[in-house]
Design a protein around this motif. Structure first.
Motif, mmCIF file in Angstrom:
data_model
loop_
_atom_site.group_PDB
_atom_site.id
_atom_site.type_symbol
_atom_site.label_atom_id
_atom_site.label_comp_id
_atom_site.label_asym_id
_atom_site.label_seq_id
_atom_site.Cartn_x
_atom_site.Cartn_y
_atom_site.Cartn_z
ATOM 1 N N ALA A 16 56.009 47.978 39.254
ATOM 2 C CA ALA A 16 56.019 49.338 39.822
ATOM 3 C C ALA A 16 55.291 50.311 38.889
ATOM 4 O O ALA A 16 54.410 51.061 39.315
ATOM 5 N N ARG A 17 55.652 50.290 37.610
ATOM 6 C CA ARG A 17 55.040 51.212 36.638
ATOM 7 C C ARG A 17 53.530 50.998 36.553
ATOM 8 O O ARG A 17 52.757 51.947 36.470
ATOM 9 N N SER A 18 53.115 49.718 36.562
ATOM 10 C CA SER A 18 51.677 49.437 36.440
ATOM 11 C C SER A 18 50.914 49.999 37.628
ATOM 12 O O SER A 18 49.854 50.603 37.452
ATOM 13 N N LYS A 123 49.211 47.151 31.473
ATOM 14 C CA LYS A 123 48.117 46.842 32.408
ATOM 15 C C LYS A 123 47.114 45.864 31.794
ATOM 16 O O LYS A 123 45.895 45.995 31.966
ATOM 17 N N ALA A 124 47.632 44.886 31.064
ATOM 18 C CA ALA A 124 46.771 43.875 30.447
ATOM 19 C C ALA A 124 47.361 42.498 30.742
ATOM 20 O O ALA A 124 48.460 42.380 31.279
ATOM 21 N N GLY A 125 46.614 41.473 30.387
ATOM 22 C CA GLY A 125 47.113 40.114 30.542
ATOM 23 C C GLY A 125 46.666 39.482 31.841
ATOM 24 O O GLY A 125 46.457 40.161 32.848
ATOM 25 N N ALA A 126 46.521 38.151 31.786
ATOM 26 C CA ALA A 126 46.104 37.413 32.980
ATOM 27 C C ALA A 126 47.298 37.228 33.919
ATOM 28 O O ALA A 126 48.452 37.227 33.481
ATOM 29 N N ALA A 149 45.141 46.162 39.444
ATOM 30 C CA ALA A 149 45.827 47.358 38.941
ATOM 31 C C ALA A 149 46.837 46.990 37.855
ATOM 32 O O ALA A 149 47.196 47.837 37.035
ATOM 33 N N ILE A 150 47.314 45.740 37.850
ATOM 34 C CA ILE A 150 48.364 45.409 36.877
ATOM 35 C C ILE A 150 47.949 44.344 35.858
ATOM 36 O O ILE A 150 48.568 44.202 34.818
ATOM 37 N N GLY A 151 46.900 43.581 36.137
ATOM 38 C CA GLY A 151 46.472 42.542 35.198
ATOM 39 C C GLY A 151 45.171 41.919 35.696
ATOM 40 O O GLY A 151 44.499 42.469 36.555
#
Ligand SMILES: NC(=O)c1ccc[n+]([C@@H]2O[C@H](COP(=O)([O-])OP(=O)(O)OC[C@H]3O[C@@H](n4cnc5c(N)ncnc54)[C@H](OP(=O)(O)O)[C@@H]3O)[C@@H](O)[C@H]2O)c1
Length: 267
Positions: A16-18, A123-126, A149-151
């Motif tokens: 949600a936050r991302s 907002k990083a990471g695969a 938007a999130i990864g």
């Protein structure tokens, strides 16, 4: 497309936050069994989070529904929602032990399995994803665009899910545990914990940048730091001696645990 989230625990609230802090402009419909958790999220983003009275409201209000609950809770939720879902909706669920064929046998909609990570908080990471059989080529593009938007979405085959989850989702804890042990070892040498954590955090950030932005390989980094006969090489030799086979054992343990959860739940 409107977004809904069922289960606002660690992963649901991270997702949600991302989205809220990304380019996604819409509202997010949420429900959590313990209402306080969903209320806290709503209080943090009052204009963007819509607190639903139940899961049914989330399903009715959303075209894309994230199901971020534990494996033990998912089956009942899906069976309850099924009469109210339709074929054009997309259900994204985060339970690696639950086969996509099982989900598709319950719900009438499209299904996608995704393996989120705590790294999406920044907002990083695969983000490994498995597309269900009802997903069209256009859906793939649409879903991947949204998940950016999130990864970093990374489609995988379902049979390989365990190792991808280890690499992206368990690994932040594996790495943090290793860094914590490093911190304790540094404390014994007289560095206070906060300082050691700060220094190691900056180091991890820098190594991440070397790998992603400067395209260095892990081997490049090791070669540039650990010169033959130097102190880093001496440290690496000591690590290799005591940690022989450590990660193979960890990966065997996650696989065994996933098989257990698939058969007996979290008990
Ligand atoms: N954490 C990770 O890094 C991670 C990574 C990859 C995948 N996953 C997977 O993602 C899923 C969620 O993990 P998590 O760490 O976010 O777990 P979590 O913090 O326990 O969150 C699960 C949430 O689901 C809620 N819930 C349970 N039953 C519900 C229902 N009937 N209706 C609405 N909400 C309900 C729980 O509410 P209560 O507050 O009432 O318990 C809880 O807040 C798990 O399947 C996990 O394996 C997690």
């Amino acid at each position: 497309m409107s977004i809904g989230i069922i289960g606002t625990g660690a992963m649901g609230s991270t997702i949600a936050r991302s989205f809220i802090t990304s380019h996604y402009q819409g509202q997010i419909f949420v429900y959590n069994r313990t209402l306080e958790k969903a209320r806290a999220l709503q209080a943090a983003f009052p204009d963007r989070i819509v607190l639903c009275p139940d899961n049914l409201c989330v399903a009715r209000s959303s075209e894309i529904i994230f199901l971020a609950v534990k494996a033990d809770d998912a089956g009942d939720i899906l069976r309850t929602l099924t009469p109210y879902m339709h074929a054009d909706q997309i259900l994204l669920y985060t339970i690696s032990a639950m086969p996509i064929a099982e989900v598709e046998s319950i719900v009438p909609c499209k299904a996608v399995k995704l393996i989120p990570s705590i790294t999406h908080f920044s907002k990083a990471g695969a983000l490994p994803i498995v597309f269900g059989t009802r997903i069209t080529d256009a859906d793939r593009v649409n879903i991947s665009d949204r998940l950016c938007a999130i990864g970093i979405p990374h489609p995988i085959a379902e049979k390989s899910i365990r190792i991808y989850a280890d690499l992206t989702s368990c690994s932040p804890a594996f790495l943090a545990d290793w860094l914590q042990q490093f911190t304790l070892a540094a404390q014994e040498k007289g560095v206070d914990r906060k300082t050691a954590e700060f220094l190691l955090g900056q180091m991890v950030y820098g190594v991440g940048k070397l790998l992603i932005e400067e395209n260095l390989s892990l081997e490049d980094i090791i070669r540039r730091v650990a010169v033959p006969g130097g102190v880093t090489t001496a440290g690496l030799d000591a690590i290799h001696q005591s940690a022989q086979g450590m990660l193979q054992k960890a990966l065997d343990a996650t696989e065994a645990r996933q098989n257990h959860i698939a058969q007996y739940g979290h008990a």
